[in-house]
Scaffold this motif. Structure first.
Motif, PDB file in Angstrom:
ATOM      1  N   ASP A 114       1.317   6.661   6.751  1.00 25.31           N
ATOM      2  CA  ASP A 114       0.586   7.697   7.479  1.00 25.31           C
ATOM      3  C   ASP A 114       0.650   9.062   6.805  1.00 25.31           C
ATOM      4  OD1 ASP A 114      -0.161   5.891   9.429  1.00 25.31           O
ATOM      5  OD2 ASP A 114       1.534   6.370  10.749  1.00 25.31           O
ATOM      6  N   SER A 115       1.529   9.209   5.818  1.00 27.27           N
ATOM      7  CA  SER A 115       1.713  10.505   5.169  1.00 27.27           C
ATOM      8  C   SER A 115       1.168  10.548   3.746  1.00 27.27           C
ATOM      9  CB  SER A 115       3.206  10.872   5.146  1.00 27.27           C
ATOM     10  OG  SER A 115       3.726  10.957   6.452  1.00 27.27           O
ATOM     11  N   VAL A 116       0.571   9.447   3.294  1.00 26.54           N
ATOM     12  CA  VAL A 116       0.101   9.355   1.910  1.00 26.54           C
ATOM     13  C   VAL A 116      -1.413   9.276   1.874  1.00 26.54           C
ATOM     14  CG1 VAL A 116       0.085   7.888  -0.154  1.00 26.54           C
ATOM     15  CG2 VAL A 116       2.225   8.307   1.061  1.00 26.54           C
ATOM     16  N   GLY A 117      -2.021  10.067   0.995  1.00 26.88           N
ATOM     17  CA  GLY A 117      -3.459  10.010   0.778  1.00 26.88           C
ATOM     18  C   GLY A 117      -3.766   9.054  -0.365  1.00 26.88           C
ATOM     19  N   SER A 118      -3.991   9.593  -1.541  1.00 24.06           N
ATOM     20  CA  SER A 118      -4.232   8.757  -2.720  1.00 24.06           C
ATOM     21  C   SER A 118      -2.902   8.176  -3.210  1.00 24.06           C
ATOM     22  CB  SER A 118      -4.864   9.588  -3.841  1.00 24.06           C
ATOM     23  OG  SER A 118      -6.116  10.101  -3.446  1.00 24.06           O
ATOM     24  N   TYR A 119      -2.959   6.925  -3.660  1.00 23.10           N
ATOM     25  CA  TYR A 119      -1.775   6.235  -4.169  1.00 23.10           C
ATOM     26  C   TYR A 119      -2.091   5.743  -5.571  1.00 23.10           C
ATOM     27  CZ  TYR A 119       1.922   2.748  -4.663  1.00 23.10           C
ATOM     28  OH  TYR A 119       2.994   2.018  -5.116  1.00 23.10           O
ATOM     29  N   ILE A 120      -1.370   6.262  -6.553  1.00 20.30           N
ATOM     30  CA  ILE A 120      -1.604   5.886  -7.949  1.00 20.30           C
ATOM     31  C   ILE A 120      -0.263   5.615  -8.605  1.00 20.30           C
ATOM     32  CG2 ILE A 120      -2.558   6.622 -10.174  1.00 20.30           C
ATOM     33  CD1 ILE A 120      -4.214   8.711  -8.484  1.00 20.30           C
ATOM     34  N   ASP A 121      -0.127   4.461  -9.224  1.00 24.46           N
ATOM     35  CA  ASP A 121       0.996   4.279 -10.133  1.00 24.46           C
ATOM     36  C   ASP A 121       0.468   3.962 -11.513  1.00 24.46           C
ATOM     37  OD1 ASP A 121       0.886   1.399 -10.676  1.00 24.46           O
ATOM     38  OD2 ASP A 121       1.873   1.023  -8.769  1.00 24.46           O
ATOM     39  N   TYR A 122       1.248   4.302 -12.506  1.00 25.70           N
ATOM     40  CA  TYR A 122       0.830   4.039 -13.891  1.00 25.70           C
ATOM     41  C   TYR A 122       2.057   3.662 -14.718  1.00 25.70           C
ATOM     42  CZ  TYR A 122       2.311   8.867 -15.063  1.00 25.70           C
ATOM     43  OH  TYR A 122       3.024  10.031 -15.247  1.00 25.70           O
ATOM     44  N   GLY A 123       1.857   2.673 -15.581  1.00 23.43           N
ATOM     45  CA  GLY A 123       2.971   2.190 -16.382  1.00 23.43           C
ATOM     46  C   GLY A 123       4.060   1.534 -15.557  1.00 23.43           C
ATOM     47  N   THR A 124       3.721   1.054 -14.362  1.00 30.06           N
ATOM     48  CA  THR A 124       4.720   0.476 -13.453  1.00 30.06           C
ATOM     49  C   THR A 124       4.808  -1.035 -13.637  1.00 30.06           C
ATOM     50  OG1 THR A 124       4.438   2.218 -11.802  1.00 30.06           O
ATOM     51  CG2 THR A 124       5.308   0.118 -11.028  1.00 30.06           C
ATOM     52  N   PRO A 125       6.004  -1.562 -13.893  1.00 30.41           N
ATOM     53  CA  PRO A 125       6.171  -3.020 -13.995  1.00 30.41           C
ATOM     54  C   PRO A 125       6.283  -3.625 -12.604  1.00 30.41           C
ATOM     55  CG  PRO A 125       8.266  -1.944 -14.414  1.00 30.41           C
ATOM     56  CD  PRO A 125       7.253  -0.846 -14.164  1.00 30.41           C
ATOM     57  N   ASN A 156       7.228  -7.187  -3.182  1.00 28.93           N
ATOM     58  CA  ASN A 156       5.988  -7.868  -3.555  1.00 28.93           C
ATOM     59  C   ASN A 156       5.554  -8.935  -2.559  1.00 28.93           C
ATOM     60  OD1 ASN A 156       5.402  -6.431  -5.948  1.00 28.93           O
ATOM     61  ND2 ASN A 156       6.981  -7.590  -7.038  1.00 28.93           N
ATOM     62  N   ALA A 157       6.302  -9.097  -1.472  1.00 32.29           N
ATOM     63  CA  ALA A 157       5.862 -10.039  -0.434  1.00 32.29           C
ATOM     64  C   ALA A 157       4.503  -9.597   0.101  1.00 32.29           C
ATOM     65  CB  ALA A 157       6.893 -10.091   0.690  1.00 32.29           C
ATOM     66  N   ASP A 158       3.656 -10.567   0.350  1.00 33.61           N
ATOM     67  CA  ASP A 158       2.293 -10.292   0.804  1.00 33.61           C
ATOM     68  C   ASP A 158       2.295  -9.527   2.135  1.00 33.61           C
ATOM     69  OD1 ASP A 158      -0.535 -10.652   0.451  1.00 33.61           O
ATOM     70  OD2 ASP A 158      -0.452 -12.060   2.126  1.00 33.61           O
ATOM     71  N   PRO A 159       1.542  -8.430   2.236  1.00 32.71           N
ATOM     72  CA  PRO A 159       0.698  -7.836   1.203  1.00 32.71           C
ATOM     73  C   PRO A 159       1.500  -6.872   0.324  1.00 32.71           C
ATOM     74  CG  PRO A 159       0.377  -6.649   3.259  1.00 32.71           C
ATOM     75  CD  PRO A 159       1.358  -7.743   3.546  1.00 32.71           C
ATOM     76  N   ALA A 160       1.261  -6.925  -0.978  1.00 33.86           N
ATOM     77  CA  ALA A 160       1.974  -6.038  -1.887  1.00 33.86           C
ATOM     78  C   ALA A 160       1.619  -4.585  -1.631  1.00 33.86           C
ATOM     79  CB  ALA A 160       1.648  -6.413  -3.338  1.00 33.86           C
ATOM     80  N   VAL A 161       0.365  -4.353  -1.245  1.00 32.41           N
ATOM     81  CA  VAL A 161      -0.110  -3.014  -0.876  1.00 32.41           C
ATOM     82  C   VAL A 161      -0.511  -3.063   0.592  1.00 32.41           C
ATOM     83  CG1 VAL A 161      -1.915  -1.289  -1.252  1.00 32.41           C
ATOM     84  CG2 VAL A 161      -0.898  -2.471  -3.208  1.00 32.41           C
ATOM     85  N   PRO A 162      -0.012  -2.138   1.415  1.00 28.14           N
ATOM     86  CA  PRO A 162      -0.364  -2.173   2.841  1.00 28.14           C
ATOM     87  C   PRO A 162      -1.870  -2.092   3.059  1.00 28.14           C
ATOM     88  CG  PRO A 162       1.449  -0.652   2.452  1.00 28.14           C
ATOM     89  CD  PRO A 162       0.933  -1.053   1.100  1.00 28.14           C
ATOM     90  N   PRO A 163      -2.412  -2.845   4.014  1.00 32.31           N
ATOM     91  CA  PRO A 163      -3.846  -2.777   4.311  1.00 32.31           C
ATOM     92  C   PRO A 163      -4.261  -1.350   4.655  1.00 32.31           C
ATOM     93  CG  PRO A 163      -2.820  -4.637   5.437  1.00 32.31           C
ATOM     94  CD  PRO A 163      -1.700  -3.831   4.861  1.00 32.31           C
ATOM     95  N   GLY A 164      -5.426  -0.978   4.166  1.00 32.02           N
ATOM     96  CA  GLY A 164      -5.957   0.352   4.442  1.00 32.02           C
ATOM     97  C   GLY A 164      -5.600   1.396   3.405  1.00 32.02           C
ATOM     98  N   LEU A 165      -4.672   1.078   2.513  1.00 34.35           N
ATOM     99  CA  LEU A 165      -4.295   2.027   1.462  1.00 34.35           C
ATOM    100  C   LEU A 165      -5.092   1.726   0.202  1.00 34.35           C
ATOM    101  CD1 LEU A 165      -2.364   4.319   0.535  1.00 34.35           C
ATOM    102  CD2 LEU A 165      -0.829   2.510  -0.281  1.00 34.35           C
ATOM    103  N   ILE A 166      -5.862   2.700  -0.270  1.00 37.26           N
ATOM    104  CA  ILE A 166      -6.575   2.548  -1.541  1.00 37.26           C
ATOM    105  C   ILE A 166      -5.608   2.901  -2.659  1.00 37.26           C
ATOM    106  CG2 ILE A 166      -8.510   3.327  -2.951  1.00 37.26           C
ATOM    107  CD1 ILE A 166     -10.020   3.914  -0.394  1.00 37.26           C
ATOM    108  N   ALA A 167      -5.238   1.906  -3.444  1.00 40.63           N
ATOM    109  CA  ALA A 167      -4.200   2.073  -4.462  1.00 40.63           C
ATOM    110  C   ALA A 167      -4.751   1.783  -5.848  1.00 40.63           C
ATOM    111  CB  ALA A 167      -3.018   1.150  -4.162  1.00 40.63           C
ATOM    112  N   TYR A 168      -4.194   2.461  -6.828  1.00 42.41           N
ATOM    113  CA  TYR A 168      -4.561   2.269  -8.227  1.00 42.41           C
ATOM    114  C   TYR A 168      -3.313   1.904  -9.029  1.00 42.41           C
ATOM    115  CZ  TYR A 168      -8.855   4.836  -7.094  1.00 42.41           C
ATOM    116  OH  TYR A 168     -10.037   5.265  -6.533  1.00 42.41           O
ATOM    117  N   HIS A 169      -3.467   0.923  -9.909  1.00 42.59           N
ATOM    118  CA  HIS A 169      -2.427   0.591 -10.882  1.00 42.59           C
ATOM    119  C   HIS A 169      -3.053   0.733 -12.269  1.00 42.59           C
ATOM    120  CE1 HIS A 169       0.700  -1.354 -13.147  1.00 42.59           C
ATOM    121  NE2 HIS A 169      -0.095  -2.358 -13.487  1.00 42.59           N
TER     122      HIS A 169
END
Length: 228
Positions: A114-125, A156-169
């Protein structure tokens, strides 16, 4: 790839210069043994693009050597502090390497959604990195980043990214374990936009093309870079 710096790296956080206007403030998070100069350079660059940006490193000495779940709590505390300082409802997260794992743990398990807008990770294993075995004997953070660790299994248990969060890897094909995708996220390599570009794991925070890709994601625009 895992880089263990020589010397001691103390956890800190720095506020950016400049105003973000109507944009969410941005928190950039370093990885294990983060290069604080590179992290500050990226934070300052975001400030020059009009963002109100902050930076932090993970817990431990060197940074990131404490348990990732403890660093996730530090992310939660920093986000709460930024929201209090700025009055913003949400904070955008941009985590490098292990920083991406810490921010995802915060979003999934510490009430961060609820406190996060855009979610971006880079170079993350996302699935861990075998190179973490180098320091796993002495570092809880390294043990957490071993493929198949209890921490990663839970994360990493499903879902790896919470529903409704637009995430970038975002990742570099020049690097290693970071090429594994993040299910539920928009996965894209630097080289899919800039063919043949060599970007090491360590150089990702200062790479101009990657910075432009992150900027476009933060703006909610199609990923784009002129590869400069």
């Amino acid at each position: 790839m895992l880089y263990v710096a020589i010397g001691l790296v103390a956890a800190h956080a720095t506020a950016a210069v400049g105003s973000g206007g109507d944009r969410d403030p941005v928190l950039v998070i370093g990885g294990i043994a983060a290069d604080q100069g590179a992290l500050e350079s990226f934070r300052a660059w975001l400030g020059s693009q009009g963002y109100y940006a902050f930076s932090m490193v993970l817990l431990g000495n060197p940074s990131g050597t404490e348990a990732i779940s403890e660093s996730a709590q530090a992310v939660a505390d920093k986000v709460a502090d930024i929201r209090q300082q700025t009055g913003a409802r949400r904070v955008d997260l941009v985590g490098h390497s292990m920083g991406g794992l810490a921010q995802r743990d915060y979003v999934k398990f510490l009430g961060g959604l609820d406190s996060v807008g855009s979610y971006i990770d880079y170079g993350t294993p996302e699935q861990g990195d075998d190179l973490s075995s180098v320091c796993a004997g002495v570092s809880p953070g390294c043990r957490d980043m071993m493929p198949g660790s209890p921490f990663l299994t839970r994360l990493n248990a499903d879902p790896a990214v919470p529903p409704g969060l637009i995430a970038y890897h975002l990742f570099s094909e020049s690097a290693g374990a970071e090429k594994n995708p993040l299910p539920g996220a928009i996965n894209a390599s630097i080289q899919s936009f800039c063919p043949g570009r060599m970007v090491s794991h360590a150089d990702e925070p200062v790479d101009g093309a990657l910075r432009q890709l992150i900027d476009s994601a933060l703006r909610g625009a199609p990923l784009a870079t002129n590869c400069s």
